[in-house]
Design an enzyme around this catalytic site. Structure first.
Site, PDB file in Angstrom:
ATOM      1  N   ARG A 130       0.842  -1.190   0.000  1.00  0.00           N
ATOM      2  CA  ARG A 130       0.000   0.000   0.000  1.00  0.00           C
ATOM      3  C   ARG A 130       0.880   1.244   0.000  1.00  0.00           C
ATOM      4  O   ARG A 130       0.611   2.219  -0.673  1.00  0.00           O
ATOM      5  CB  ARG A 130      -0.962   0.018   1.197  1.00  0.00           C
ATOM      6  CG  ARG A 130      -1.703   1.349   1.338  1.00  0.00           C
ATOM      7  CD  ARG A 130      -2.973   1.326   2.179  1.00  0.00           C
ATOM      8  NE  ARG A 130      -2.932   0.461   3.327  1.00  0.00           N
ATOM      9  CZ  ARG A 130      -2.234   0.681   4.455  1.00  0.00           C
ATOM     10  NH1 ARG A 130      -1.516   1.782   4.585  1.00  0.00           N
ATOM     11  NH2 ARG A 130      -2.280  -0.176   5.445  1.00  0.00           N
ATOM     12  N   TYR A 164     -16.162  17.547 -14.844  1.00  0.00           N
ATOM     13  CA  TYR A 164     -16.604  16.163 -15.003  1.00  0.00           C
ATOM     14  C   TYR A 164     -17.675  15.839 -13.941  1.00  0.00           C
ATOM     15  O   TYR A 164     -17.547  16.250 -12.779  1.00  0.00           O
ATOM     16  CB  TYR A 164     -15.380  15.254 -14.830  1.00  0.00           C
ATOM     17  CG  TYR A 164     -15.697  13.797 -14.862  1.00  0.00           C
ATOM     18  CD1 TYR A 164     -16.034  13.166 -16.050  1.00  0.00           C
ATOM     19  CD2 TYR A 164     -15.670  13.030 -13.704  1.00  0.00           C
ATOM     20  CE1 TYR A 164     -16.330  11.819 -16.085  1.00  0.00           C
ATOM     21  CE2 TYR A 164     -15.969  11.676 -13.724  1.00  0.00           C
ATOM     22  CZ  TYR A 164     -16.299  11.085 -14.920  1.00  0.00           C
ATOM     23  OH  TYR A 164     -16.592   9.749 -14.936  1.00  0.00           O
ATOM     24  N   ASP A 201      -7.225  19.140 -13.903  1.00  0.00           N
ATOM     25  CA  ASP A 201      -7.565  17.841 -14.476  1.00  0.00           C
ATOM     26  C   ASP A 201      -7.105  17.880 -15.931  1.00  0.00           C
ATOM     27  O   ASP A 201      -7.685  18.586 -16.757  1.00  0.00           O
ATOM     28  CB  ASP A 201      -9.084  17.610 -14.377  1.00  0.00           C
ATOM     29  CG  ASP A 201      -9.512  16.247 -14.912  1.00  0.00           C
ATOM     30  OD1 ASP A 201      -8.814  15.706 -15.790  1.00  0.00           O
ATOM     31  OD2 ASP A 201     -10.565  15.739 -14.483  1.00  0.00           O
ATOM     32  N   LYS A 248      -8.449   6.996 -19.619  1.00  0.00           N
ATOM     33  CA  LYS A 248      -8.722   7.567 -20.944  1.00  0.00           C
ATOM     34  C   LYS A 248      -7.487   7.491 -21.847  1.00  0.00           C
ATOM     35  O   LYS A 248      -7.008   6.418 -22.093  1.00  0.00           O
ATOM     36  CB  LYS A 248      -9.240   8.988 -20.774  1.00  0.00           C
ATOM     37  CG  LYS A 248     -10.272   9.158 -19.632  1.00  0.00           C
ATOM     38  CD  LYS A 248     -11.591   8.457 -19.883  1.00  0.00           C
ATOM     39  CE  LYS A 248     -12.479   8.356 -18.658  1.00  0.00           C
ATOM     40  NZ  LYS A 248     -12.821   9.610 -18.011  1.00  0.00           N
TER      41      LYS A 248
HETATM   42  C1  LIG Z   1     -13.327   9.974 -16.704  1.00  0.00           C
HETATM   43  C2  LIG Z   1     -12.923  11.259 -16.129  1.00  0.00           C
HETATM   44  C3  LIG Z   1     -12.691  11.388 -14.754  1.00  0.00           C
HETATM   45  C4  LIG Z   1     -12.917  10.254 -13.781  1.00  0.00           C
HETATM   46  O1  LIG Z   1     -11.991   9.219 -13.951  1.00  0.00           O
HETATM   47  P1  LIG Z   1     -12.311   7.677 -13.614  1.00  0.00           P
HETATM   48  O2  LIG Z   1     -11.063   6.995 -14.056  1.00  0.00           O
HETATM   49  O3  LIG Z   1     -13.518   7.288 -14.413  1.00  0.00           O
HETATM   50  O4  LIG Z   1     -12.555   7.581 -12.171  1.00  0.00           O
HETATM   51  C5  LIG Z   1     -12.250  12.610 -14.296  1.00  0.00           C
HETATM   52  N1  LIG Z   1     -12.073  13.657 -15.112  1.00  0.00           N
HETATM   53  C6  LIG Z   1     -12.303  13.574 -16.431  1.00  0.00           C
HETATM   54  C7  LIG Z   1     -12.088  14.763 -17.291  1.00  0.00           C
HETATM   55  C8  LIG Z   1     -12.735  12.372 -16.995  1.00  0.00           C
HETATM   56  O5  LIG Z   1     -12.973  12.301 -18.303  1.00  0.00           O
END
Ligand SMILES: *Cc1c(COP(=O)(O)O)cnc(C)c1O
Length: 391
Positions: free
Chosen positions: A49, A101, A173, A198
């Protein structure tokens, strides 16, 4: 590390090569614990962890690519985002761009509030509005640029300056751009966050999150939270992500090129009411985006006249998967109203332009001519169902 170009760094970092065997891929260290030599001397790792060699290779890789001091791998993008918010305390306030998001919206409005952490959603494309809404207890300014799904552009450098002047941290982000196209830490941000589910992993096969802290002190605090909350990414998923990241550059460049062609096609199509794409010179955020990023990315959103038009379009499209998520080798068509932004109340959603006719296309690696032909035939069906709009 080295002064190699980004594309080279994706493939060659010292930790990628196994010191013992020369293996060119990081081994999967499936070990929860580590033997210690004696009571007096503990090795580098003690419990997975807190640290694992496979995860560490990934964490060092993303830190290098984003230009930060320390990287962290989390169980999902939301695990990364919510862990970052654990830096806050009761009584603190966060300033958030209004079209974040849906999952971030949910954590901010329904989880942080339980701990007495307050928020204000603002139009962060407006610097005056941003500066005006900073409160004495504001600790974080949270940016998503380009935003999801309407691809609004926030001036990272401008916001980071406001944050610094007020003693706040700037979180960005960077999911839609990845460090290939945008480096928020170089623009003054303190922490970069990713849904590595992504573009970074890129193959719709892993759910993962990453964070990178600019300076050591913040890195230390993030490490403490990651270890305390235990929001770590598992070993196999670390490995999959390391593998996916090697091809990030070729994937994203190709997808971005196709996205540009598709955006232009949609822009000239009479059945489309509006196209959201930060690569258009007439996009409101274009000059800022051009200054802070090296490409427009592979996501295009567009608005049809109604939910029924969107339904027909989705039903007729043959190539893309119709799904939640984005940033994969296969094109992904989404319906934000009930997918990425399902967690947002209807009023809030519509205020942000996420209307019932809005669709988002994350362009993959199919031949662009096939995608264009597919879109063309689906739009014919849309047009046959309703009168043509004349602009
Ligand atoms: C998908 C997404 C998230 C969340 O990520 P997860 O891996 O699904 O938890 C956060 N910010 C953006 C811009 C996203 O496209």
């Amino acid at each position: 590390m080295t002064n190699h170009e980004f594309e080279t760094k994706l493939l060659h970092q010292p930790q990628f090569r196994d010191k013992q065997t020369g293996a060119v891929n990081v081994p999967l260290y499936y070990s929860s614990t580590y033997h210690q030599e004696s009571i007096d001397e503990f090795g580098q790792f003690d419990y997975s962890r807190s640290g694992n060699p496979t995860r560490q290779a990934l964490e060092e890789a993303i830190a290098e690519l984003e230009g930060g001091s320390r990287g962290f791998a989390f169980a999902s993008g939301m695990a990364a985002i919510s862990s970052a918010f654990m830096l806050l305390s009761a009584g603190d306030h966060v300033l958030v761009s209004k079209d974040v998001y849906g999952g971030a919206f949910r954590v901010i409005t329904e989880v942080l509030t339980q701990f007495g952490i307050d928020h204000t959603f603002i139009d962060m494309t407006d610097m005056d509005e941003t500066a005006r809404n900073v409160r004495p207890n504001t600790k974080v300014i949270y940016i998503e640029t380009p935003s999801n799904p309407c691809l609004n552009i926030t001036d990272i450098e401008g916001v980071a300056k406001i944050a610094k002047a007020n003693g706040c941290l700037t979180f960005v982000d960077n999911t839609f751009m990845t460090p290939l196209l945008q480096k928020p830490l170089d623009l003054g941000a303190d922490l970069v966050l990713h849904s590595a589910t992504k573009f970074l992993s890129g193959h719709s096969d892993v759910v993962a999150g990453l964070a990178v802290a600019k300076d050591e002190a913040l890195g230390k605090r993030m490490a403490f939270i990651q270890n305390s909350c235990g929001t770590i990414l598992g070993v196999q998923d670390c490995w999959l992500l390391l593998r996916g990241m090697k091809t990030l550059s070729v994937r994203l460049k190709q997808s971005s090129e196709s996205a540009r062609e598709i955006a232009q096609y949609l822009h000239h199509h009479p059945a489309i009411e509006e196209v959201y794409y930060p690569g258009f010179s007439f996009h409101a955020g274009y000059p800022i985006h051009k200054r802070q990023a090296t490409g427009a990315g592979a996501v295009v959103s567009f608005r049809l006249a109604s939910k029924n038009c969107a339904r027909i379009f989705v039903n007729r499209m043959k190539i893309p998967v119709f799904a939640v998520s984005l940033g994969a080798v296969e094109s992904i068509l989404s319906y934000p109203a009930t997918m990425s932004h399902a967690a947002m109340p209807v009023v809030e959603r519509e205020k942000r332009g996420i209307t019932d006719g809005l669709l988002r296309l994350s362009v993959g690696l199919e031949h662009v001519d096939d995608l264009l032909a597919d879109i063309k035939q689906a739009l014919v069906a849309v047009q046959q169902s309703r009168p043509v709009i004349h602009r």
